[in-house]
Design a protein around this motif. Structure first.
Motif, mmCIF file in Angstrom:
data_model
loop_
_atom_site.group_PDB
_atom_site.id
_atom_site.type_symbol
_atom_site.label_atom_id
_atom_site.label_comp_id
_atom_site.label_asym_id
_atom_site.label_seq_id
_atom_site.Cartn_x
_atom_site.Cartn_y
_atom_site.Cartn_z
ATOM 1 N N ILE A 156 0.842 -1.205 0.000
ATOM 2 C CA ILE A 156 0.000 0.000 0.000
ATOM 3 C C ILE A 156 0.874 1.251 0.000
ATOM 4 N N SER A 157 1.929 1.242 0.802
ATOM 5 C CA SER A 157 2.833 2.391 0.874
ATOM 6 C C SER A 157 3.450 2.696 -0.488
ATOM 7 N N ARG A 158 3.915 1.670 -1.168
ATOM 8 C CA ARG A 158 4.532 1.866 -2.492
ATOM 9 C C ARG A 158 3.530 2.375 -3.523
ATOM 10 N N LEU A 159 2.280 1.946 -3.392
ATOM 11 C CA LEU A 159 1.240 2.415 -4.319
ATOM 12 C C LEU A 159 0.871 3.879 -4.073
ATOM 13 N N VAL A 160 0.803 4.249 -2.804
ATOM 14 C CA VAL A 160 0.233 5.538 -2.424
ATOM 15 C C VAL A 160 1.248 6.680 -2.380
ATOM 16 N N LYS A 161 2.478 6.408 -1.953
ATOM 17 C CA LYS A 161 3.468 7.480 -1.781
ATOM 18 C C LYS A 161 3.638 8.375 -3.008
ATOM 19 N N PRO A 162 3.666 7.828 -4.241
ATOM 20 C CA PRO A 162 3.820 8.714 -5.409
ATOM 21 C C PRO A 162 2.689 9.737 -5.574
ATOM 22 N N THR A 163 1.537 9.510 -4.919
ATOM 23 C CA THR A 163 0.415 10.443 -5.051
ATOM 24 C C THR A 163 0.595 11.687 -4.183
ATOM 25 N N GLY A 164 1.572 11.651 -3.257
ATOM 26 C CA GLY A 164 1.790 12.785 -2.364
ATOM 27 C C GLY A 164 1.009 12.689 -1.061
ATOM 28 N N ILE A 165 0.205 11.650 -0.912
ATOM 29 C CA ILE A 165 -0.534 11.444 0.337
ATOM 30 C C ILE A 165 0.440 10.871 1.364
ATOM 31 N N LYS A 166 0.413 11.433 2.576
ATOM 32 C CA LYS A 166 1.287 10.954 3.646
ATOM 33 C C LYS A 166 0.840 9.545 4.044
ATOM 34 N N VAL A 167 1.808 8.616 4.139
ATOM 35 C CA VAL A 167 1.504 7.246 4.560
ATOM 36 C C VAL A 167 2.266 6.973 5.851
ATOM 37 N N SER A 168 1.545 6.607 6.902
ATOM 38 C CA SER A 168 2.189 6.271 8.169
ATOM 39 C C SER A 168 1.749 4.874 8.595
ATOM 40 N N ARG A 169 2.511 4.295 9.501
ATOM 41 C CA ARG A 169 2.247 2.944 9.995
ATOM 42 C C ARG A 169 2.093 3.039 11.502
ATOM 43 N N ILE A 170 1.121 2.314 12.067
ATOM 44 C CA ILE A 170 0.989 2.334 13.524
ATOM 45 C C ILE A 170 2.252 1.738 14.139
ATOM 46 N N ALA A 171 2.592 2.196 15.336
ATOM 47 C CA ALA A 171 3.788 1.706 16.021
ATOM 48 C C ALA A 171 3.549 0.296 16.556
ATOM 49 N N HIS A 172 4.612 -0.457 16.609
ATOM 50 C CA HIS A 172 4.559 -1.804 17.184
ATOM 51 C C HIS A 172 5.624 -1.889 18.255
ATOM 52 N N GLY A 173 5.446 -2.765 19.186
ATOM 53 C CA GLY A 173 6.469 -2.943 20.205
ATOM 54 C C GLY A 173 5.898 -3.533 21.461
ATOM 55 N N LEU A 174 6.421 -3.092 22.579
ATOM 56 C CA LEU A 174 6.039 -3.666 23.865
ATOM 57 C C LEU A 174 4.665 -3.189 24.305
ATOM 58 N N PRO A 175 3.848 -4.104 24.818
ATOM 59 C CA PRO A 175 2.556 -3.671 25.344
ATOM 60 C C PRO A 175 2.745 -2.942 26.666
ATOM 61 N N VAL A 176 1.825 -2.049 26.981
ATOM 62 C CA VAL A 176 1.867 -1.347 28.263
ATOM 63 C C VAL A 176 1.733 -2.389 29.366
ATOM 64 N N GLY A 177 2.641 -2.340 30.323
ATOM 65 C CA GLY A 177 2.615 -3.307 31.421
ATOM 66 C C GLY A 177 3.450 -4.543 31.141
ATOM 67 N N GLY A 178 4.051 -4.630 29.930
ATOM 68 C CA GLY A 178 4.864 -5.793 29.577
ATOM 69 C C GLY A 178 6.277 -5.680 30.139
ATOM 70 N N ASP A 179 6.943 -6.811 30.265
ATOM 71 C CA ASP A 179 8.323 -6.849 30.756
ATOM 72 C C ASP A 179 9.272 -7.127 29.603
ATOM 73 N N LEU A 180 10.412 -6.400 29.586
ATOM 74 C CA LEU A 180 11.415 -6.591 28.537
ATOM 75 C C LEU A 180 11.895 -8.040 28.452
ATOM 76 N N GLU A 181 12.076 -8.669 29.618
ATOM 77 C CA GLU A 181 12.651 -10.015 29.626
ATOM 78 C C GLU A 181 11.769 -11.050 28.907
ATOM 79 N N TYR A 182 10.478 -10.777 28.777
ATOM 80 C CA TYR A 182 9.576 -11.735 28.133
ATOM 81 C C TYR A 182 9.309 -11.418 26.665
ATOM 82 N N ALA A 183 9.829 -10.303 26.185
ATOM 83 C CA ALA A 183 9.587 -9.895 24.792
ATOM 84 C C ALA A 183 10.518 -10.655 23.848
ATOM 85 N N ASP A 184 9.997 -11.018 22.680
ATOM 86 C CA ASP A 184 10.835 -11.682 21.680
ATOM 87 C C ASP A 184 11.668 -10.637 20.942
ATOM 88 N N GLU A 185 12.637 -11.114 20.153
ATOM 89 C CA GLU A 185 13.573 -10.220 19.468
ATOM 90 C C GLU A 185 12.880 -9.282 18.481
#
Length: 198
Positions: A156-185
């Protein structure tokens, strides 16, 4: 022991549902048998009505009982931002947080060459048509953080970017309340990648 045919058919019906194995299906079937007949009819009617009365919004593809859906009809929503999600359940999850006030576009799947699902098999062509409206300034891609979701986001990003419309992606990562030691790489990598200045 073999069940009588009506129970067997009921168990088979429940096993078609995702995440329902033979034991759970049998437990549900016997639960239905213990229900009052009136409750069983109401349950069956609710299933049939949901299938018959719901459709997809002609604008965003979200499930609805009116066309266009209530979100697309709401004039107070920001029409310059569209959030792209994989499934109608994702729209419902986003709406629960009550912070996003833009529009949605439901793909009803993700690109998956292994499963034979290409861009034309999900609602990407409908999205591209919607983007021809000059009021759209930003596309937020909120597909799932798995291989298929990432592939869909990149496509979708590759299709849309040439049109000049801003394309963003939601952030991914640790859930609120999660511990670093249990997170995968991969999760840790995404969390570092999506870091923000404090």
């Amino acid at each position: 022991m073999q069940y009588p045919e009506p129970i067997s058919k009921l168990i088979e019906g429940f096993m078609r549902l995702p995440g329902i194995g033979p034991k759970t299906a049998a437990r549900l079937a016997f639960y239905v048998l213990d229900m009052k007949e009136e409750d069983v009819f109401d349950f069956g009617k609710a299933l049939v009505n949901a299938k018959r009365e719901l459709t997809h919004c002609s604008i965003c593809q979200h499930i609805t009982d009116t066309d266009p859906c209530r979100i697309c009809e709401d004039q107070t929503r920001d029409r310059s931002v569209i959030c792209v999600v994989q499934d109608s359940k994702d729209v419902i999850a986003m709406e629960k947080m009550q912070e996003f006030r833009g529009q949605y576009h439901v793909l009803h799947g993700a690109i998956s060459p292994v499963d034979g699902i290409g861009p034309e098999d999900i609602h990407i062509p409908d999205l591209i048509k919607r983007l021809q409206d000059e009021t759209v300034q930003e596309l937020i891609v909120a597909t799932n953080p798995n291989i298929e979701g990432e592939a869909t986001a990149m496509y979708i990003s590759r299709l849309v970017k040439p049109t000049g419309i801003k394309v963003s992606r939601i952030a991914h990562g640790l859930p609120v309340g999660g511990d670093l030691e249990y997170a995968d790489e991969v999760t840790l990598s995404k969390a570092i990648e999506g870091r923000q200045e404090l």
